[in-house]
Design an enzyme around this catalytic site. Structure first.
Site, PDB file in Angstrom:
ATOM      1  N   LYS A  53       0.841  -1.200   0.000  1.00 51.27           N
ATOM      2  CA  LYS A  53       0.000   0.000   0.000  1.00 51.27           C
ATOM      3  C   LYS A  53       0.878   1.253   0.000  1.00 51.27           C
ATOM      4  O   LYS A  53       0.578   2.249  -0.658  1.00 51.27           O
ATOM      5  CB  LYS A  53      -0.929  -0.008   1.226  1.00 51.27           C
ATOM      6  CG  LYS A  53      -2.066  -1.032   1.093  1.00 51.27           C
ATOM      7  CD  LYS A  53      -2.815  -1.258   2.402  1.00 51.27           C
ATOM      8  CE  LYS A  53      -3.839  -2.373   2.261  1.00 51.27           C
ATOM      9  NZ  LYS A  53      -4.501  -2.719   3.524  1.00 51.27           N
ATOM     10  N   GLN A  97      -4.042  -1.258  10.002  1.00 49.04           N
ATOM     11  CA  GLN A  97      -4.049  -2.588   9.375  1.00 49.04           C
ATOM     12  C   GLN A  97      -4.612  -3.620  10.355  1.00 49.04           C
ATOM     13  O   GLN A  97      -4.146  -3.744  11.485  1.00 49.04           O
ATOM     14  CB  GLN A  97      -2.623  -2.974   8.945  1.00 49.04           C
ATOM     15  CG  GLN A  97      -2.520  -4.292   8.214  1.00 49.04           C
ATOM     16  CD  GLN A  97      -3.216  -4.291   6.835  1.00 49.04           C
ATOM     17  OE1 GLN A  97      -3.148  -3.315   6.092  1.00 49.04           O
ATOM     18  NE2 GLN A  97      -3.898  -5.372   6.521  1.00 49.04           N
ATOM     19  N   ASP A 120     -10.593   3.507   5.131  1.00 53.50           N
ATOM     20  CA  ASP A 120     -11.024   2.112   5.008  1.00 53.50           C
ATOM     21  C   ASP A 120     -12.540   1.998   5.171  1.00 53.50           C
ATOM     22  O   ASP A 120     -13.103   0.908   5.045  1.00 53.50           O
ATOM     23  CB  ASP A 120     -10.338   1.259   6.085  1.00 53.50           C
ATOM     24  CG  ASP A 120      -9.322   0.298   5.479  1.00 53.50           C
ATOM     25  OD1 ASP A 120      -9.320   0.144   4.237  1.00 53.50           O
ATOM     26  OD2 ASP A 120      -8.542  -0.289   6.243  1.00 53.50           O
TER      27      ASP A 120
END
Ligand code: NAP
Length: 292
Positions: A53, A97, A120
């Site tokens: 990412k 994450q 997200d």
């Protein structure tokens, strides 16, 4: 009939190109989009995902700010780090994450992310906005990528019968919501669904987000159906999806491979969301930049 293979890598590359030009416009207006990544614990798969990412960010000109607190970081310390990033004007998006190590309580840490920086789309604020069909919702990256792939493959969703298998907050629920908003007729399946095969056989589109290989087999798919495989499973050191790819591809109209289908789109949509949040947070400064 051999299915069209929906090439997620190619679609993701096109999305990245679009993002790179958006970033250029923002930079010209004095704004450098910034993404903070937080990696906790030593999970090797998570470390690889975060590294990729960050590489994507570098490729399109998004600045990344990486934080890797030790695996024994406390709930309070992690909440403090998130609060610091919420207050940092250089950071427009925050990626925590997942999964987090067991000693941490994931839900309140997700909620600690400023919804405006929640790239997200996992906070209840953004999930609520999505449920209300509000366009300011930040949509989770994988579901957004699934819809982008369906659009790329020219799949008519209006009135289509769609089976979504899986009801997680990360994938299944938002995918179903987006498909409903696109006027599909959605049947939402999960581990207690009776006769999953019968539901799938009646469907024009199947989205599998389960995490179990061979959940969707050829006898469950009608001729010409579109199959989107979100699953990522390690089998004998190989990455496979939730769908019996070879047998289903011989019957379906179109299908995503694993790897090379939904995965690259998830990463690309993170970049899209980061540019979006950067734009929203700097609306005055970035007047030269045009919205999508
Ligand atoms: P999750 O939270 O474990 O959810 C799995 C869902 O599958 C649950 O709703 C579960 O039902 C359902 N399920 C389990 N067994 C089933 C069965 N036999 N029949 C029908 N439904 C069943 O997983 P997730 O986070 O949504 O992720 C799903 C998969 O997508 C995983 O393989 C994950 O690695 C992958 N993934 C890929 C990407 C990507 O970028 N490619 C991104 C995110 C996730 P219940 O609710 O009844 O338990």
């Amino acid at each position: 009939m051999a299915a069209e293979i929906i090439d997620g890598k190619a679609v993701a590359a096109a999305v990245r190109e679009r993002v790179a030009s958006d970033v250029e416009e923002l930079r010209a207006a004095g704004v450098t989009p910034g993404l903070a990544t937080i990696l906790v614990g030593g999970d090797p798969a998570s470390a690889v995902y975060v590294r990729m990412k960050r590489e994507d960010c570098a490729q399109v000109g998004i600045e990344s700010f990486h934080h890797e607190p030790g695996g024994d970081v406390s709930q309070e310390e992690l909440a403090e780090l998130i609060a610091t990033l919420n207050a940092d004007a250089r950071v427009h998006g925050i990626l925590l994450q997942l999964p987090l190590p067991d000693h941490l309580d994931q839900a309140p840490l997700i909620e600690a992310i400023d919804p405006a920086k929640d790239v997200d789309g996992l906070t209840s604020a953004n999930a609520g906005l999505l449920a209300h069909d509000r366009e300011e919702a930040l949509v989770p990256c994988t579901p957004a990528g699934v819809l982008e792939l369906l659009a790329h493959a020219n799949v008519e969703l209006e009135g289509a019968r769609v089976a979504v298998i899986g009801r997680s907050i990360l994938v299944g629920k938002p995918v179903a919501t987006l498909l409903l908003a696109a006027n599909a007729t959605v049947t939402h399946c999960h581990s207690r669904t009776r006769d999953l095969g019968a539901v799938c056989r009646e469907s024009d589109v199947i989205v599998a987000a389960v995490g179990r290989p061979s959940t969707v087999t050829a006898d469950m798919v009608s001729e010409g159906a579109v199959v989107i495989d979100v699953g990522t499973n390690r089998v004998d050191d190989r990455l496979v999806g939730d769908v019996d790819f070879d047998a289903v591809a011989a019957k379906a109209g179109a299908i995503t491979p694993v790897p090379g289908g939904v995965g690259p789109m998830t990463r690309a949509m993170l970049l899209v969301n980061t540019v979006r949040t950067a734009r929203a947070q700097t609306a005055g400064a970035a007047t030269a930049a045009t919205p999508h």
